[in-house]
Design a protein around this motif. Structure first.
Motif, mmCIF file in Angstrom:
data_model
loop_
_atom_site.group_PDB
_atom_site.id
_atom_site.type_symbol
_atom_site.label_atom_id
_atom_site.label_comp_id
_atom_site.label_asym_id
_atom_site.label_seq_id
_atom_site.Cartn_x
_atom_site.Cartn_y
_atom_site.Cartn_z
ATOM 1 N N THR A 171 0.931 -1.202 0.099
ATOM 2 C CA THR A 171 0.081 -0.209 -0.008
ATOM 3 C C THR A 171 0.763 1.090 0.127
ATOM 4 O O THR A 171 0.316 2.429 0.247
ATOM 5 C CB THR A 171 -0.939 -0.085 1.211
ATOM 6 O OG1 THR A 171 -0.069 -0.269 2.409
ATOM 7 C CG2 THR A 171 -1.737 -0.980 1.166
ATOM 8 N N ILE A 172 2.119 1.250 -0.165
ATOM 9 C CA ILE A 172 3.110 2.353 -0.079
ATOM 10 C C ILE A 172 2.981 2.969 -1.390
ATOM 11 O O ILE A 172 3.221 2.398 -2.371
ATOM 12 C CB ILE A 172 4.420 1.951 0.348
ATOM 13 C CG1 ILE A 172 4.566 1.497 1.708
ATOM 14 C CG2 ILE A 172 5.432 3.078 0.137
ATOM 15 C CD1 ILE A 172 6.150 0.764 1.984
ATOM 16 N N ARG A 173 2.706 4.295 -1.448
ATOM 17 C CA ARG A 173 2.420 5.022 -2.497
ATOM 18 C C ARG A 173 3.849 6.058 -2.765
ATOM 19 O O ARG A 173 4.610 6.156 -1.851
ATOM 20 C CB ARG A 173 1.540 6.176 -2.299
ATOM 21 C CG ARG A 173 0.026 5.286 -2.378
ATOM 22 C CD ARG A 173 -0.457 4.921 -3.756
ATOM 23 N NE ARG A 173 -1.786 4.281 -3.440
ATOM 24 C CZ ARG A 173 -2.105 3.104 -3.048
ATOM 25 N NH1 ARG A 173 -1.141 2.326 -2.828
ATOM 26 N NH2 ARG A 173 -3.202 2.592 -3.060
ATOM 27 N N PRO A 174 4.221 6.202 -3.886
ATOM 28 C CA PRO A 174 5.322 7.188 -4.030
ATOM 29 C C PRO A 174 5.357 8.515 -3.459
ATOM 30 O O PRO A 174 4.055 9.006 -3.167
ATOM 31 C CB PRO A 174 5.233 7.535 -5.833
ATOM 32 C CG PRO A 174 4.612 6.472 -6.287
ATOM 33 C CD PRO A 174 3.610 5.888 -5.175
ATOM 34 N N PRO A 175 6.224 9.003 -2.771
ATOM 35 C CA PRO A 175 6.022 10.272 -1.852
ATOM 36 C C PRO A 175 5.875 11.299 -2.697
ATOM 37 O O PRO A 175 6.355 11.521 -3.963
ATOM 38 C CB PRO A 175 7.494 10.297 -1.248
ATOM 39 C CG PRO A 175 8.334 9.556 -1.968
ATOM 40 C CD PRO A 175 7.585 8.475 -2.765
ATOM 41 N N LYS A 176 5.054 12.433 -2.297
ATOM 42 C CA LYS A 176 5.021 13.493 -2.991
ATOM 43 C C LYS A 176 6.456 14.452 -2.932
ATOM 44 O O LYS A 176 7.202 14.253 -2.152
ATOM 45 C CB LYS A 176 3.953 14.407 -2.111
ATOM 46 C CG LYS A 176 2.644 13.667 -2.363
ATOM 47 C CD LYS A 176 1.426 14.525 -1.656
ATOM 48 C CE LYS A 176 0.141 13.808 -1.966
ATOM 49 N NZ LYS A 176 -1.041 14.606 -1.179
#
Length: 800
Positions: free
Chosen positions: A85-90
């Motif tokens: 569930t980890i998304r690319p950081p902004k």
């Protein structure tokens, strides 16, 4: 030495006298040079002699029983669930520490596989290592992301493997090294192993040699650890990262040889310890010698055989006495560097072996160099070329956290694809990986491989190619070539030749050779030939592409010449083509000059002070091989104007034997070419200029020749052939045969010379010999060897 008179190094059965002499020599000094030879020769003859060799490290025995209850019970699926569930950081954000740890845990487990993890945790005595390693993010990052894993070090070839489970043996090797060390070099404090040179060394050794047994690993560890603890490693090695230790540990992977890395190291640790700047010249400690003391050729199996058979004493120890050629010289110096933790390895060159060393400022230098075109054997990506070393430097020798972020995003991209996320989500991970470190070739190639697997449309592929070209920059030329080639093939197939032409022209600006000299294995001309084969076979298409390439490479050395060579090959087949080529070159230089003004506003156009110094060798060679006299003479004229060759010495007579030097208006052509010749000096072979040494040089063959093509039919008055001076190879040319022909098909022999001379003169005044072609060669079948001369001067009277 008396026995040496009776034995000749062959593998034939020994006589009783020979055996007695060898046994006497062995008894007088078992560990001496001749004692070791005597032992090896006797063993080869069937004698049963115990080969003691060097003392080896003792393997620490494992405790009995299993330890599976004392180590974490982990599954890949468990770890996967924590990161999917980890998304690319902004922009401006960073991943949290637990996320970083979870990602690298998954990366490691994905590499070694569930089976590999179970093997690891079930090893008696492995619990301490497993707990420490699994909770140490930096250590796992060093293991997972310090370059790809070799599929087999046993065969001596570092093929690249990235399949899940490919690192299984590497993690077992790493645990074995830590277990054998027992905290002597890699200390264990507070539940952690210190991140010192010992830990980095062991990680690199395990990755490089995953299929070595515990005894071998313990022995190499013991040798390097003793060197380090004595303070004998180079000062830079104590802090260098794992990826550089991998280059320092690249030697010694031949499992069949007794010349192991540990044995080599013990020898060098005892005898060699020099400043960094001197490692490059250590190869001169070896005597350059083609035959050993018994006359055995270095190219045969017996040159070092007796000393190798004698035991574990390294061949390197005796090479200073026995001697060797380029391979032994380069291997010796490279191993000296390795013995003190310095990144170095041998590199292949055409007909030669050199070696490379990495300096502490990140530059790789070539020593014992001949051609400069080199392959490096340790690969982190599936390519040998030097440009991948440049890409490696920009990837690993930069911001560590940026590289790790790139690797984290690649890991998440692979997971997203595996669990079936949508293409848009997967692509975001790849885009973040490339943005985190734009020079990371691994990130761009991973992104491109996914696009190909996903069968994305060509327009999407083009966006990736352009991004890669910008990110990798022109300095990483070879990686960019390998990305552009399949893309261009697809453009030609799907959009046609006209679209391909525009694309090649558009990408030309990304291909400029950088100012610094970097070694190339695949030259730019070869790449242009591949791309040119996809284009329409018409002059205007080739003209436009050539003009764009010449303009893009203006001011460079090798690539400008390569582009010229590619154009010359195509256009030099006819007089109209030569004119077209010259027009294209002139326009490209003018365009480049008008768009590239210096600070004072002065154009750097054709012939200016800042114009490129062009290498005309490939151009002259191309015209010569095509038999195009007009193109050859045009290249000679351009070379004299743009890159003249100046050789000191006395000019040759412009007339002799009552005739003019007509060869000066002709062309030189040879039966074969080799890496030892200099085609840019071809004109000097046939005109009145001082020529120096070393112009044409054929390959080894049984019927070599060099041919002078005259501008038209001629009444010959005389021929002068000048041999090479003072290099000990003047007899290679004999028996020397001189022949003439009017049509290049039917030949008439005019003179044969059976003995070598410095200068061969043939007086043909009044002989009535008419010819347009003069051939000088060695008598066919006399021997197989090279063929080279300084001058072939043809005098006569014009009949055209």
């Amino acid at each position: 030495m008396e026995y040496a008179l009776h034995t000749n190094g062959s593998n034939g059965a020994l006589s009783a006298t020979d055996k007695a002499l060898l046994k006497e020599a062995f008894d007088l000094g078992r560990d001496t040079f001749w004692g070791q030879f005597a032992m090896g020769r006797l063993i080869m003859d069937g004698e049963k002699i115990e080969s003691k060799g060097l003392p080896r490290a003792k393997v620490v025995p494992r405790p009995t029983g299993s330890n599976t209850s004392s180590v974490p019970s982990i599954s890949i699926e468990q770890v996967k669930s924590t990161i999917k569930t980890i998304r690319p950081p902004k922009q401006g954000e960073q991943l949290k520490e637990p996320e970083k740890l979870a990602i690298v845990r998954y990366a490691v487990l994905r590499l070694i596989g569930q089976k590999g993890w179970q093997k690891l945790v079930s090893r008696p005595g492995a619990a301490q290592f497993v707990k420490a390693f699994y909770n140490d993010r930096e250590w796992m990052e060093d293991f997972a992301w310090s370059g790809t894993f070799p599929d087999s070090s046993q065969r001596g070839d570092y093929g690249v493997s990235t399949d899940p489970g490919s690192a299984e043996n590497a993690i077992l090797a790493l645990e074995s090294l830590v277990f054998q060390d027992k905290g002597r070099w890699c200390a264990f404090e507070g539940g952690k192993y210190e991140n010192n040179e010992g830990r980095r060394f062991m990680t690199a050794l395990a990755i490089n040699y995953p299929d070595k047994d515990e005894e071998w690993l313990a022995d190499v560890l013991d040798a390097y650890r003793n060197t380090a603890l004595k303070g004998r490693l180079h000062k830079s090695a104590y802090s260098q990262p794992v990826w550089l230790w991998r280059y320092a540990l690249q030697q010694g992977h031949d499992a069949t040889g007794t010349d192991t890395m540990a044995a080599q190291l013990r020898h060098f640790d005892k005898f060699i310890n020099v400043p960094l700047r001197e490692y490059g010249s250590l190869f001169w400690m070896i005597t350059y010698r083609m035959q050993n003391c018994f006359g055995d050729s270095v190219h045969g199996p017996w040159y070092y055989k007796p000393w190798s058979v004698a035991g574990e004493w390294p061949k390197r120890k005796y090479s200073q006495i026995v001697g060797g050629v380029c391979g032994e010289l380069s291997k010796y110096s490279s191993t000296c560097s390795n013995s003190h933790g310095l990144p170095s390895c041998t590199v292949g060159q055409p007909g030669h072996c050199a070696f490379t060393r990495r300096l502490t400022d990140g530059r790789w230098v070539i020593d014992n160099d001949v051609t400069g075109h080199s392959q490096i054997q340790l690969r982190f990506w599936p390519y040998y070329e030097w440009q991948y070393v440049a890409a490696l430097e920009s990837t690993f020798n930069a911001d560590r956290e940026a590289r790790l972020n790139s690797e984290r995003m690649l890991t998440l991209a692979a997971l997203a694809e595996e669990i079936g996320k949508d293409d848009k989500s997967i692509e975001k991970y790849y885009q973040h990986a490339c943005a985190a470190q734009p020079g990371n070739f691994g990130a761009w190639s991973g992104y491109g491989a996914w696009l190909m697997r996903s069968q994305m449309p060509l327009d999407k592929i083009r966006v990736w190619v352009r991004g890669c070209a910008r990110g990798m920059k022109a300095g990483r030329r070879q990686p960019l070539w390998n990305i552009l080639t399949p893309y261009f093939e697809r453009v030609a197939k799907e959009k046609g030749k006209a679209a391909l032409k525009e694309d090649i022209i558009d990408f030309a600006k990304y291909l400029k050779q950088p100012a610094e000299k970097l070694y190339e294995e695949a030259d730019f001309k070869t790449v242009l030939e591949k791309w040119g084969a996809l284009l329409e076979d018409d002059e205007q298409t080739r003209y436009d592409v050539l003009k764009a390439m010449l303009a893009a490479q203006f001011g460079t050395s090798d690539f400008f010449s390569s582009a010229m060579g590619w154009g010359s090959d195509y256009f030099s087949k006819s007089a109209s083509g030569v004119a077209k080529f010259n027009q294209c070159l002139s326009e490209a230089l003018e365009d480049a000059g008008s768009s590239d003004k210096n600070a004072k506003g002065k154009k750097k156009g054709k012939g200016g002070a800042d114009a490129p110094k062009i290498d005309f060798a490939p151009l002259l060679l191309s015209a010569s091989q095509n038999g195009n006299l007009g193109a050859f003479r045009q290249m000679v004229k351009m070379q004299q104007q743009m890159s003249p060759i100046v050789v000191q010495g006395q000019k040759y007579p412009a007339s002799d034997f009552g005739g003019e030097l007509l060869g000066a208006e002709g062309m030189l052509r040879t039966s074969t070419t080799s890496n030892f010749e200099h085609p840019e000096r071809y004109p000097l072979c046939i005109d009145s200029s001082p020529c120096g040494e070393g112009a044409f040089h054929t390959a080894k063959e049984t019927a070599p020749w060099a041919e002078v093509t005259l501008p038209g039919p001629t009444e010959l008055t005389g021929i002068i052939v000048e041999n090479r001076f003072g290099n000990g190879n003047s007899s290679r040319q004999v028996p020397l045969v001189v022949s003439v022909s009017e049509d290049g098909q039917s030949w008439q022999e005019v003179k044969t010379f059976d003995s070598a001379q410095d200068t061969y003169r043939i007086d043909l005044k009044g002989a009535g010999k008419r010819a347009r072609y003069v051939k000088v060669g060695r008598k066919p079948g006399a021997k197989e060897d090279f063929f080279h001369l300084n001058k072939i001067l043809v005098y006569g009277k014009k009949l055209w």
